[in-house]
Every structure is written in structure tokens, then in C-alpha cells.
Scaffold this active site. Structure first.
Site, PDB file in Angstrom:
ATOM      1  N   CYS A  85       0.824  -1.216   0.000  1.00  0.00           N
ATOM      2  CA  CYS A  85       0.000   0.000   0.000  1.00  0.00           C
ATOM      3  C   CYS A  85       0.855   1.262   0.000  1.00  0.00           C
ATOM      4  O   CYS A  85       0.341   2.355  -0.224  1.00  0.00           O
ATOM      5  CB  CYS A  85      -0.924   0.016   1.203  1.00  0.00           C
ATOM      6  SG  CYS A  85      -2.000  -1.421   1.298  1.00  0.00           S
ATOM      7  N   CYS A 136     -14.093  -0.363   7.330  1.00  0.00           N
ATOM      8  CA  CYS A 136     -13.162  -0.913   6.342  1.00  0.00           C
ATOM      9  C   CYS A 136     -13.203  -0.035   5.094  1.00  0.00           C
ATOM     10  O   CYS A 136     -14.283   0.359   4.641  1.00  0.00           O
ATOM     11  CB  CYS A 136     -13.546  -2.338   5.956  1.00  0.00           C
ATOM     12  SG  CYS A 136     -13.659  -3.475   7.352  1.00  0.00           S
ATOM     13  N   HIS A 189      -9.275   3.599  -1.214  1.00  0.00           N
ATOM     14  CA  HIS A 189      -7.890   3.132  -1.056  1.00  0.00           C
ATOM     15  C   HIS A 189      -7.448   2.301  -2.261  1.00  0.00           C
ATOM     16  O   HIS A 189      -7.348   1.076  -2.171  1.00  0.00           O
ATOM     17  CB  HIS A 189      -7.799   2.325   0.248  1.00  0.00           C
ATOM     18  CG  HIS A 189      -6.432   1.809   0.559  1.00  0.00           C
ATOM     19  ND1 HIS A 189      -5.262   2.386   0.091  1.00  0.00           N
ATOM     20  CD2 HIS A 189      -6.037   0.750   1.321  1.00  0.00           C
ATOM     21  CE1 HIS A 189      -4.228   1.694   0.547  1.00  0.00           C
ATOM     22  NE2 HIS A 189      -4.660   0.698   1.274  1.00  0.00           N
TER      23      HIS A 189
END
Lengths: 63, 381
Positions: free
Chosen positions: B80, B196, B321
Site C-alpha cells: 500500500c 473498512c 484506497h
């Protein structure tokens, strides 16, 4: 080699679907991640031991 | 001014847009970053492309149609933290004198992946330890050790959804209540669905240059005062480290910048899951270890709070994300904040900012990678 006598304490826990997964701090130091048999409530700090269960080897409550 | 500066940034909206393809997303982000910097593609001397899951040559595939073929293109993978590591690599080239102007871009397409994202070790994945599970273990430990509550975890999502309502590039733009977060479907206890981050598609880009080039160009460059990259340590063998990968990166970056946490005006940190914001505000020193839940609940990190404003973009939880794009999108938000261009989510008089990006997925380390950047709006000369 698998040490069937190893014991430890649950350091963290989560349930993903039906599976209880824990970080376990073994009494001699190392940390590992394992699926845990949870026939009774297991919380952070619970003592567990490694033993055969049905056809699998799993950690379960050390009672 | 520091040795390296960010001249311009750009990003797509983070949403479900897999059909557009990575090249179109990169093209949009790069063109905006070039416009923001007041430069043309011909001015870029080297490009760095971060992506966690893309195939080989992602940079060449996505940059060839925006006028950047023929010059060095370097592909970067660091989970990430791939995008932020691409920025770090670009800075290394600039500092080494290999170029004067560089581009860092990050991209990921995730929305067409069904189910949890793959992780590096199939055994853990089959055991149930996907990425939500990994963060859930950290959450349960933090709750046990420090008394962080389920309500405090959920409050991270409430805050960041509220901030994202002011960000047209965010995946989610509607606020949620604490009850909605707590009552949403359980994913990995104690983390519910709304704690989440969504699997988004998107790209983000930054144009970087040496301080000398930035001085010649003028404009409104943002100085990179500090930056650091760490990898995690082998916790299963060595036990929990005295300092996490995040804490080590923070200490290194703050040391370079000669700043203290209380100097910061704005922070973007890696809230892929709600516990992330609590853990990483602690790592950033915005509060004492274990007090991240209380810090959040006090409103100190919300607009008008006494501490740095945390995740004004909506964070990963609300903005989305897309792994490789995330770190550069965090820096983009900080650049907009430091240039006073963040409109309704602007922190007044923002001068100093930090971004923490975490890479996870290797379960036997306390992290794959962590990058920390400290950015500053230079004083008028």
C-alpha cells in the site's frame, strides 16, 4: 517438527466468518498466528495449548 | 528551502471505474499535476510509477500516451506504500542529481477483484487472516491493552465520512452515524463494514523538482522537509519491537525536518481500517501511546480541534484506497492544504503537514513498509 506440548497466551483475536484467529504468545517467547478451537469463550489473555482435535491440530483452551 | 519540492499534484476521483483502465486514470492525474505545477510533459526527466498489484511495466503502459515515453520510467511496488515509495525514489534521483524534475504517479484498479484482496501468504489467507483480520488483531490487542472502545473505533469512520462529504474526489460523500457504523455487518471482529475502506480505482500524481529548479520557476512549491521509509521487523521470531515500523519512520522524518508533533497543522494517515487512524496518530506522536481513541473522541483531530487536523480528505475509509495511488493522494491533499486550496475542508493557516502511509500484508512482520513525509509551506522570502 511440531511440538504438541506447546502452550501460550492469546495476545490478540478476531473472528473472520466462523473462524476464530488469534495471535498466540508461546511461553518460550515466539509469537504465532493460528486458528483456535473456540468451544468456549476465548479472550485476550486466555491460556491455550496445542493438541490434536478430530483430524486437525489446533490450539484450544488450556483448562 | 529543502533540497526537494513538490511543484504540483493531481488525482482522479477514487471510485468504481475499472472500465476506464489504468492508462486513462494515470493520464487524468498526470495532466492535472502538470497543470498544477505549470509545466509540460516535456519538462519531466524521469517518472516513477507505484502500483501494488499491476503487471510488469505498469509505468510504461500508462505513461506512454501522456508524452513521457523515451525517458527513464521506474516501476515501484511496496504494497500500500507503493505510491509514496515512488515519491521517495523520485526524491532520491533528484537529490543525487540524476534529474531536476521528476514525476511520481500511483495507480490501482481494485473494484473488479471479488472478495478480499490477496495477501502474500496463502496459509494465512486460508486461515482467515486477510487484511481486515490483520488489522482486527491489532484492534483487539489495543482494546485489551489500553481500553480503546468499539465506539471510539467507530467514531473514526464517522469523522472521516463527515470530512469526505466536502471532498468531491472521495468514494463516499455521505455522512454516517455512530449507530450505522456499529450496526453495519461484522467483517473481522471488532471491525464492522463501515470501518473498512472501499476497494476503489484511481490514480494520483505529483511533480517534484530540485530546490534550485523550484527557485528558478517560482510559483508555490511545497518543501519536503523530511521523509523516511522503513520495513517491518520479524515479530514472530523477535517479539514485538520496542518501536514499530511506523514509529521508526516518524522519528527519522521528524528528525530530518527538526519538527515536533505539536508543530503539525494537518496530517493524512493510513486509516485503511478504523484502528489504523488510532494506531498511527499515536505513532505520529499526536498523543501518548494508547491514547489515540481518546484523542479522536475529544474532537482534537477534527476541524477546529486543538491538534493537527487528521485525514481532512476523508482518509482511506471514506476517500477510498486504490493501493498504489493512496500515498500520493495523501500528499496531494497536504499540498492543497498547504497552498490553501482545500476549500471547505481547509485547515486555516496550514503551514506544516505530515503523511504516514503503511504497507501491510506480510503477516510475520509488524508491517511491510511505512513511509512518512513532512511537508512545509516555505516562508515568504
Amino acid at each position: 517438527m511440531v511440538d504438541l506440548g506447546c502452550r501460550g497466551l492469546i495476545e490478540s483475536r478476531t473472528r473472520v466468518g466462523e473462524q476464530l484467529v488469534c495471535e498466540i504468545r508461546l511461553i518460550d517467547g515466539p509469537l504465532l498466528v493460528a486458528a483456535v478451537e473456540d468451544s468456549k469463550p476465548l479472550t485476550v489473555g486466555t491460556a491455550v495449548r496445542f493438541e490434536p482435535l478430530d483430524d486437525e491440530l489446533r490450539f484450544c483452551a488450556d483448562v | 528551502m529543502s533540497e526537494v519540492a513538490i511543484l504540483g499534484v493531481g488525482m482522479t476521483r477514487f471510485t468504481r471505474q475499472a472500465a476506464r483502465g489504468a492508462a486513462a486514470l494515470v493520464g487524468e492525474a498526470v495532466r492535472e499535476a502538470l497543470d498544477h505545477a505549470g509545466l509540460r510533459a516535456a519538462d519531466i526527466q524521469a517518472s516513477f510509477c507505484g502500483s501494488a498489484l499491476a503487471t510488469a511495466g505498469a509505468g510504461q503502459q500508462t505513461l506512454k500516451n501522456v508524452g513521457l515515453a523515451g525517458r527513464p520510467i521506474i516501476n515501484v511496488e511496496n504494497a500500500c506504500a507503493s505510491g509514496s515509495t515512488a515519491v521517495l525514489e523520485a526524491c532520491a534521483w533528484l537529490r543525487a542529481g540524476l534529474c531536476e524534475v521528476a514525476l511520481a504517479v500511483g495507480v490501482e484498479i481494485l473494484s473488479d477483484i471479488r472478495g478480499p484482496l490477496p495477501t502474500t501468504d496463502d496459509w494465512y489467507f486460508q486461515t482467515g487472516l486477510n487484511l481486515p483480520g490483520w488489522y482486527a488483531l491489532k484492534a483487539s490487542r489495543h482494546m485489551h491493552e489500553y481500553g480503546v472502545t468499539r465506539a471510539q473505533l467507530a467514531a473514526v469512520a464517522v469523522k472521516n465520512r463527515r470530512l469526505a462529504a466536502e471532498n468531491s474526489r472521495a468514494y463516499f460523500q455521505a455522512p454516517v452515524t455512530l449507530d450505522e457504523v456499529l450496526q453495519s455487518r461484522m467483517i473481522a471482529d471488532p471491525l464492522t463494514l463501515l470501518q473498512c475502506c472501499p476497494k476503489a480505482d484511481g490514480a494520483a500524481a505529483a511533480v517534484l523538482a530540485t530546490a534550485a529548479f523550484a527557485r528558478r520557476r517560482g510559483g508555490r512549491p511545497i518543501a519536503i522537509r523530511g521523509m523516511a521509509l522503513t520495513s517491518g521487523t520479524a515479530v514472530f521470531v523477535a517479539g514485538q519491537p520496542s518501536e514499530s515500523a511506523g514509529q521508526r519512520a516518524v522519528l527519522a522524518a521528524y528528525g530530518q525536518a527538526d519538527v515536533e508533533p505539536q508543530d503539525l497543522d494537518v496530517v493524512e494517515c493510513h486509516d485503511a481500517f478504523s484502528i489504523g487512524e488510532i494506531l498511527y496518530t499515536e505513532a505520529l506522536g499526536l498523543c501518548a501511546p494508547g491514547r489515540g481513541g481518546e484523542l479522536l473522541a475529544s474532537g482534537a483531530t477534527s476541524p477546529g480541534g486543538r491538534a493537527a487536523l487528521v485525514n481532512p480528505s476523508g482518509g482511506l475509509l471514506a476517500k477510498g484506497h486504490p493501493l498504489g495511488a493512496t500515498g500520493i493522494a495523501q500528499l496531494a491533499e497536504l499540498v492543497w492544504q498547504l497552498r490553501g486550496e482545500s476549500a471547505a475542508r481547509q485547515r486555516p493557516q496550514a503551514r506544516l503537514a505530515a503523511a504516514l502511509t503503511m504497507g501491510a500484508g506480510e503477516f510475520e512482520l509488524d508491517a511491510n513498509a511505512c513511509t512518512v513525509f513532512v511537508l512545509e509551506q516555505p516562508h515568504p522570502t
